[in-house]
Design an enzyme around this catalytic site. Sequence first.
Site, PDB file in Angstrom:
ATOM      1  N   TYR A  84     -12.892  32.843 -30.015  1.00  0.00           N
ATOM      2  CA  TYR A  84     -11.481  33.712 -29.284  1.00  0.00           C
ATOM      3  C   TYR A  84     -10.997  32.471 -28.477  1.00  0.00           C
ATOM      4  O   TYR A  84     -11.453  32.023 -28.306  1.00  0.00           O
ATOM      5  CB  TYR A  84     -12.417  34.339 -28.399  1.00  0.00           C
ATOM      6  CG  TYR A  84     -11.820  36.284 -28.674  1.00  0.00           C
ATOM      7  CD1 TYR A  84     -10.173  35.766 -29.051  1.00  0.00           C
ATOM      8  CD2 TYR A  84     -12.637  37.472 -29.538  1.00  0.00           C
ATOM      9  CE1 TYR A  84      -9.878  37.058 -28.930  1.00  0.00           C
ATOM     10  CE2 TYR A  84     -12.495  37.975 -29.970  1.00  0.00           C
ATOM     11  CZ  TYR A  84     -10.958  37.974 -29.454  1.00  0.00           C
ATOM     12  OH  TYR A  84     -10.329  39.664 -30.408  1.00  0.00           O
ATOM     13  N   GLU A  86      -7.813  33.198 -26.598  1.00  0.00           N
ATOM     14  CA  GLU A  86      -6.786  33.906 -26.202  1.00  0.00           C
ATOM     15  C   GLU A  86      -5.919  32.885 -25.129  1.00  0.00           C
ATOM     16  O   GLU A  86      -6.554  32.319 -24.387  1.00  0.00           O
ATOM     17  CB  GLU A  86      -6.717  35.220 -25.019  1.00  0.00           C
ATOM     18  CG  GLU A  86      -7.491  36.095 -26.160  1.00  0.00           C
ATOM     19  CD  GLU A  86      -7.915  37.252 -25.642  1.00  0.00           C
ATOM     20  OE1 GLU A  86      -8.714  37.004 -25.131  1.00  0.00           O
ATOM     21  OE2 GLU A  86      -7.294  38.434 -25.872  1.00  0.00           O
ATOM     22  N   ASP A 233      17.485  34.185 -38.728  1.00  0.00           N
ATOM     23  CA  ASP A 233      15.379  34.176 -39.752  1.00  0.00           C
ATOM     24  C   ASP A 233      15.956  33.676 -40.945  1.00  0.00           C
ATOM     25  O   ASP A 233      16.259  33.871 -41.896  1.00  0.00           O
ATOM     26  CB  ASP A 233      15.747  36.051 -39.750  1.00  0.00           C
ATOM     27  CG  ASP A 233      13.997  36.166 -40.597  1.00  0.00           C
ATOM     28  OD1 ASP A 233      13.557  35.293 -40.627  1.00  0.00           O
ATOM     29  OD2 ASP A 233      13.382  37.274 -40.804  1.00  0.00           O
ATOM     30  N   THR A 259       8.780  32.803 -41.684  1.00  0.00           N
ATOM     31  CA  THR A 259       7.487  32.929 -42.089  1.00  0.00           C
ATOM     32  C   THR A 259       7.144  31.654 -42.172  1.00  0.00           C
ATOM     33  O   THR A 259       7.847  30.926 -43.009  1.00  0.00           O
ATOM     34  CB  THR A 259       7.816  33.852 -43.292  1.00  0.00           C
ATOM     35  OG1 THR A 259       7.866  33.784 -44.190  1.00  0.00           O
ATOM     36  CG2 THR A 259       7.419  35.465 -42.128  1.00  0.00           C
ATOM     37  N   LYS A 262       5.996  31.923 -47.901  1.00  0.00           N
ATOM     38  CA  LYS A 262       7.644  31.873 -48.894  1.00  0.00           C
ATOM     39  C   LYS A 262       7.855  30.515 -49.157  1.00  0.00           C
ATOM     40  O   LYS A 262       7.220  30.123 -50.281  1.00  0.00           O
ATOM     41  CB  LYS A 262       8.003  32.402 -48.372  1.00  0.00           C
ATOM     42  CG  LYS A 262       8.216  34.310 -47.441  1.00  0.00           C
ATOM     43  CD  LYS A 262       9.737  34.295 -47.732  1.00  0.00           C
ATOM     44  CE  LYS A 262       9.388  35.940 -46.813  1.00  0.00           C
ATOM     45  NZ  LYS A 262       8.476  36.244 -46.269  1.00  0.00           N
ATOM     46  N   ARG A 268      -0.331  33.219 -44.756  1.00  0.00           N
ATOM     47  CA  ARG A 268       0.428  34.283 -43.940  1.00  0.00           C
ATOM     48  C   ARG A 268       0.906  34.578 -42.570  1.00  0.00           C
ATOM     49  O   ARG A 268       0.092  34.926 -41.966  1.00  0.00           O
ATOM     50  CB  ARG A 268      -0.057  36.152 -44.384  1.00  0.00           C
ATOM     51  CG  ARG A 268      -0.467  35.995 -45.645  1.00  0.00           C
ATOM     52  CD  ARG A 268      -0.726  37.676 -46.278  1.00  0.00           C
ATOM     53  NE  ARG A 268       0.829  37.528 -46.305  1.00  0.00           N
ATOM     54  CZ  ARG A 268       1.472  38.090 -47.603  1.00  0.00           C
ATOM     55  NH1 ARG A 268       1.686  37.254 -48.745  1.00  0.00           N
ATOM     56  NH2 ARG A 268       2.569  38.056 -47.491  1.00  0.00           N
TER      57      ARG A 268
HETATM   58  C1  PLP Z   1      13.974  37.453 -43.373  1.00  0.00           C
HETATM   59  C2  PLP Z   1      12.280  38.471 -43.170  1.00  0.00           C
HETATM   60  N1  PLP Z   1      11.790  38.365 -41.521  1.00  0.00           N
HETATM   61  C3  PLP Z   1      11.113  38.279 -41.618  1.00  0.00           C
HETATM   62  C4  PLP Z   1       9.330  39.102 -42.615  1.00  0.00           C
HETATM   63  C5  PLP Z   1       8.843  39.947 -42.689  1.00  0.00           C
HETATM   64  O1  PLP Z   1       7.472  38.715 -42.943  1.00  0.00           O
HETATM   65  P1  PLP Z   1       6.572  39.651 -42.500  1.00  0.00           P
HETATM   66  O2  PLP Z   1       6.117  40.072 -44.195  1.00  0.00           O
HETATM   67  O3  PLP Z   1       5.081  38.142 -42.126  1.00  0.00           O
HETATM   68  O4  PLP Z   1       5.659  40.273 -41.551  1.00  0.00           O
HETATM   69  C6  PLP Z   1      10.031  39.121 -43.990  1.00  0.00           C
HETATM   70  C7  PLP Z   1       9.096  39.247 -45.253  1.00  0.00           C
HETATM   71  O5  PLP Z   1       9.211  39.385 -46.146  1.00  0.00           O
HETATM   72  C8  PLP Z   1      11.899  38.180 -44.254  1.00  0.00           C
HETATM   73  O6  PLP Z   1      11.944  38.299 -45.270  1.00  0.00           O
END
Ligand code: PLP
Length: 433
Positions: A84, A86, A233, A259, A262, A268
């Site tokens: 842990y 935190e 994003d 993320t 990918k 993940r």
């Molecule tokens: C553009 C985008 N934002 C956020 C996410 C969410 O990611 P997670 O699945 O890790 O929660 C994804 C997932 O495919 C995504 O394509």
Amino acid sequence: MLIRAKTIPINRDCFSLQNNLLISAILNYDCLMFKTLKKKDRILSSLAEKEVKRQKNTIDLIASENIAPQGVLELLGSELTNKYSEGYPGKRYYPGNVYYDQIEELAKKRALKIFRLSSRNWHVNVQAYSGAVANLAVYLSVLKPGETILSMNLTAGGHLSHGSKVSFTGKLFNVVHYGVDKNYDIDYGELEKLARKHKPKMIISGASAYPKKINFEKIGKIAKKVSAYHLADISHYAGLVSAGYYPYPFKFSDFVMTTTHKSLFGPRAALIYISKNSSLAKKEKIDLPLLVDKAVFPGLQGGPHNNTIAAIAHGLWLTAKNKKYYRQVVRNAKVLCAEMKKMGFVVVGGKTESHLFLVNVLGLGMNGFEAEKMLEKEGILANRNTVFGDISPFKPSAIRIGTYAVTSKGMKEKDMKKLAKKIYNVLVVCRHG
Ligand SMILES: Cc1ncc(COP(=O)(O)O)c(C=O)c1O
């Protein structure tokens, strides 16, 4: 009928992927073999082994998936999961974090490095468990419930966590969506009109199924004009951005989220980048990095997943070292897209400028769901996807195709040409004879 059966050499028997040459690259992929588990928990080890075999014997064209490298798997499956921690480095709620502090700092340093950012101007949080949680943390750092977010429509390629009604992001906030135009480019004119009309507190750029280059500069400028925060994003594009194959959003954003699984060779999880120079934050006299850190922990999460953070750090190291991989990802997407177009498939928006593209399959007498199933039966995974304007997500017009995972398996342009023929075989020849 939109598809034209051209004079393409075709094997009229539906092929078996097991015997296919494409697989040769795949077999080089090593995996953990659950040695201990096999002796102790046979039911689970057998399922886990079957899944690993399925991954080996499948051609994965799901644009959001990739293959975690061996070093990442080692760290994820290690004792680093035991502790842990935190809090944040130097400010933990538990003792015994001397090495975790160093690991988290290393992950942060590498996260900045892949985008050539300085810690003077950017703060990075590496603790978010996933992209959806990371997005929510960004919203909650500066928005009150009920305030307005402007983001891309889900059917145009936006993501559920960008304010879809089925996500709490769409229940907590007032969400307005922009779409794409006839050419499948973001409709920046509409975006600006909506921004002026609805005065959002946040504008989100970035998507899950948008094949073209996003003009982050334009969106950032619109956000400035209406005093909105700009969140880019780049979950789908991050590796391409770091290697220079996709537009760079940092100059025009208050927040950038990605993320790590990918395109960053990671586990993940997610990274949140927070500008230290946001003019809006200065005007509002708020400390963005502090607010985001607090929103992640203790706002939304508990203890960080230290094994995952270590694996992120390794993935980022690989990202920095593998620029050629990203060039191949883009080349593969271009070749596969061009080959499929030559065969008469309808590519949404006519092209790809990234790792992914959409193929409208309605003209083949099927919807995306049916196409997905037919391909899956033959060992090819490409998920169904809506096209802007589709009424029901249950009858989507398209399939989405991406090249991160196949490129990780060593496939190149010649393999993409073979793959295009295979997809043609499955969706056109085996169906229409
Ligand atoms: C553009 C985008 N934002 C956020 C996410 C969410 O990611 P997670 O699945 O890790 O929660 C994804 C997932 O495919 C995504 O394509």
